[in-house]
Write a protein that holds these residues in place. Sequence first.
Motif, PDB file in Angstrom:
ATOM      1  N   GLU A   1      -2.915  -0.165  -3.951  1.00  0.00           N
ATOM      2  CA  GLU A   1      -3.219  -1.241  -3.013  1.00  0.00           C
ATOM      3  C   GLU A   1      -3.066  -2.542  -3.784  1.00  0.00           C
ATOM      4  O   GLU A   1      -3.975  -2.944  -4.511  1.00  0.00           O
ATOM      5  CB  GLU A   1      -4.636  -1.130  -2.460  1.00  0.00           C
TER       6      GLU A   1
ATOM      7  N   ALA B   1      -5.429  12.383  -4.793  1.00  0.00           N
ATOM      8  CA  ALA B   1      -4.656  11.299  -4.173  1.00  0.00           C
ATOM      9  C   ALA B   1      -4.243  10.273  -5.212  1.00  0.00           C
ATOM     10  O   ALA B   1      -4.885  10.106  -6.247  1.00  0.00           O
ATOM     11  CB  ALA B   1      -5.474  10.626  -3.076  1.00  0.00           C
TER      12      ALA B   1
ATOM     13  N   THR C   1       0.839  -1.191   0.000  1.00  0.00           N
ATOM     14  CA  THR C   1       0.000   0.000   0.000  1.00  0.00           C
ATOM     15  C   THR C   1       0.878   1.247   0.000  1.00  0.00           C
ATOM     16  O   THR C   1       1.725   1.409   0.879  1.00  0.00           O
ATOM     17  CB  THR C   1      -0.937   0.030   1.228  1.00  0.00           C
TER      18      THR C   1
ATOM     19  N   GLU D   1       0.205   5.460  -0.500  1.00  0.00           N
ATOM     20  CA  GLU D   1      -0.789   6.505  -0.710  1.00  0.00           C
ATOM     21  C   GLU D   1      -0.141   7.877  -0.582  1.00  0.00           C
ATOM     22  O   GLU D   1       0.556   8.164   0.387  1.00  0.00           O
ATOM     23  CB  GLU D   1      -1.934   6.408   0.290  1.00  0.00           C
TER      24      GLU D   1
ATOM     25  N   LEU E   1      -3.258   6.176  -4.944  1.00  0.00           N
ATOM     26  CA  LEU E   1      -3.289   5.045  -4.025  1.00  0.00           C
ATOM     27  C   LEU E   1      -2.991   3.771  -4.792  1.00  0.00           C
ATOM     28  O   LEU E   1      -3.655   3.466  -5.782  1.00  0.00           O
ATOM     29  CB  LEU E   1      -4.659   4.941  -3.348  1.00  0.00           C
TER      30      LEU E   1
END
Length: 193
Positions: free
Chosen positions: A81, A77, A66, A68, A79
């Motif tokens: 994952e 943002a 992860t 971010e 991100l």
Amino acid sequence: MKRLFFILAILFVQIGIFAQGSDFQRAVSHFKGHTATAAATRITHKAALANDVTAQGTLTMKQPATVEIAIDGGKDALLMEGSTFTMTVKGKKHITTSQQNPQFATFQKVFESILAGGSQDIATLKEVTIKKDGKQLVLTITPEAADKKQQRRMMFTSFVLTIDAATSQLRSLRMNEKAGNYTEYTFTNFQFK
């Protein structure tokens, strides 16, 4: 004689790849078993505009996969994952995966290896170059397109990561676009928890 030259050339290439891998593993060793946080500054450069746009935010990196970067309280943002990538622009989310959008596949492998403290060897990935520049390690990921159609659809031409080789701190991430445009994130107050 030609055979000896050929064997020596292969040996030097393999030694170079091993040295790059060792530099990378040493440079990211602090990530293993830790969460990392930092203050982030985003610089958006558009070649057609006179001034760059700057904004502030945070970076959070957690194992296993992860990463971010949240800007303006999360209004914007990035991100990652695992294989899922979410880009939030002015509150609107755009989601893709490294399977749907292959330009992110090597990016994902590199960050997973960073978060694992370098346990995955990225020096052999053909889209990655590793260069030591003083106390910095510079990783350049240049995504390859399968065909011209895919190349036209690619948002980024390359990703450049700079890591402090002594402290494992991620110093910057630059995402280069076409026509000289780019978005660069610089990181300060880096902490391992």
